[in-house]
Design a protein around this motif. Structure first.
Motif, short mmCIF file in Angstrom:
data_model
loop_
_atom_site.label_atom_id
_atom_site.label_comp_id
_atom_site.label_asym_id
_atom_site.label_seq_id
_atom_site.Cartn_x
_atom_site.Cartn_y
_atom_site.Cartn_z
N UNK A 98 0.82 -1.18 0.01
CA UNK A 98 -0.19 -0.10 0.08
C UNK A 98 0.82 1.05 -0.06
N UNK A 99 0.82 2.10 -0.99
CA UNK A 99 1.45 3.35 -1.02
C UNK A 99 0.61 4.63 -0.05
N UNK A 100 1.24 4.59 1.09
CA UNK A 100 1.00 5.69 2.12
C UNK A 100 0.72 6.86 1.56
N UNK A 101 2.05 7.26 0.94
CA UNK A 101 1.98 8.62 0.57
C UNK A 101 0.79 9.03 -0.40
N UNK A 102 0.59 8.19 -1.42
CA UNK A 102 -0.46 8.34 -2.53
C UNK A 102 -1.92 8.14 -2.02
N UNK A 103 -2.18 7.16 -1.08
CA UNK A 103 -3.30 7.09 -0.44
C UNK A 103 -3.84 8.38 0.54
N UNK A 104 -2.90 8.70 1.17
CA UNK A 104 -3.43 9.67 2.18
C UNK A 104 -3.39 11.09 1.60
N UNK A 105 -2.79 11.14 0.54
CA UNK A 105 -2.81 12.86 0.17
C UNK A 105 -3.52 12.91 -1.01
N UNK A 106 -4.43 12.04 -1.71
CA UNK A 106 -5.26 12.25 -2.77
C UNK A 106 -6.49 12.55 -2.44
N UNK A 107 -6.65 12.74 -1.42
CA UNK A 107 -8.03 13.01 -0.50
C UNK A 107 -8.41 14.48 -0.53
N UNK A 108 -9.74 14.85 -0.89
CA UNK A 108 -10.05 16.21 -0.64
C UNK A 108 -10.11 16.37 0.72
N UNK A 109 -10.71 17.59 1.21
CA UNK A 109 -10.64 18.14 2.65
C UNK A 109 -11.76 17.53 2.90
N UNK A 110 -11.79 16.66 4.19
CA UNK A 110 -12.92 16.40 4.99
C UNK A 110 -13.37 17.07 6.21
N UNK A 111 -14.65 17.24 6.39
CA UNK A 111 -15.02 17.98 7.55
C UNK A 111 -14.28 17.29 8.91
N UNK A 112 -13.92 18.23 9.76
CA UNK A 112 -13.55 17.79 10.95
C UNK A 112 -14.50 18.04 12.05
#
Length: 110
Positions: free
Chosen positions: A1-15
């Motif tokens: 699993x590519x940690x870099x690609x998976x975690x940063x290709x996401x749009x902003x999620x409400x917190x």
């Protein structure tokens, strides 16, 4: 699993509000320490410093800015001064991923 690609290709999620409250409390207390977060450079990065402010950038999400001029999107924070951040569950899922697998065996083979 590519940690870099998976975690940063996401749009902003409400917190959730509780994570925002923790950030606001730390700003008021002028706490200095380490923040671990998902980043594009290494997958997981760490920053040291004091949070100066939290600000929403239209179309990009909500960011904190440290006294070292580091900007971090708050939905990518794993821990803030040792307290779980909005991305802690995502980070924890990586640690538990192998526990979900069966080492290449089918359930009836175990």
């Amino acid at each position: 699993m590519n940690l870099k690609k998976t975690s940063l290709d996401t749009s902003y999620l409400p917190v959730a509000w509780e994570y925002r409250e923790v950030i606001e409390e730390e700003i008021e207390k002028k706490t200095t320490g380490k923040i671990f977060y998902f980043c594009s450079d290494e997958g997981i990065c760490e920053a040291k410093g004091r949070v100066l402010h939290m600000k929403e950038e239209r179309g990009n999400g909500v960011f904190i800015t440290l006294d070292t001029e580091t900007k971090i999107r708050i939905d990518r924070i794993i821990t803030l001064f040792g307290k779980p951040g909005a991305a802690y569950d995502e980070y924890n899922a990586y640690a538990n991923a192998c526990m979900d697998c069966m080492g290449g065996y089918e359930k009836d083979e175990l």
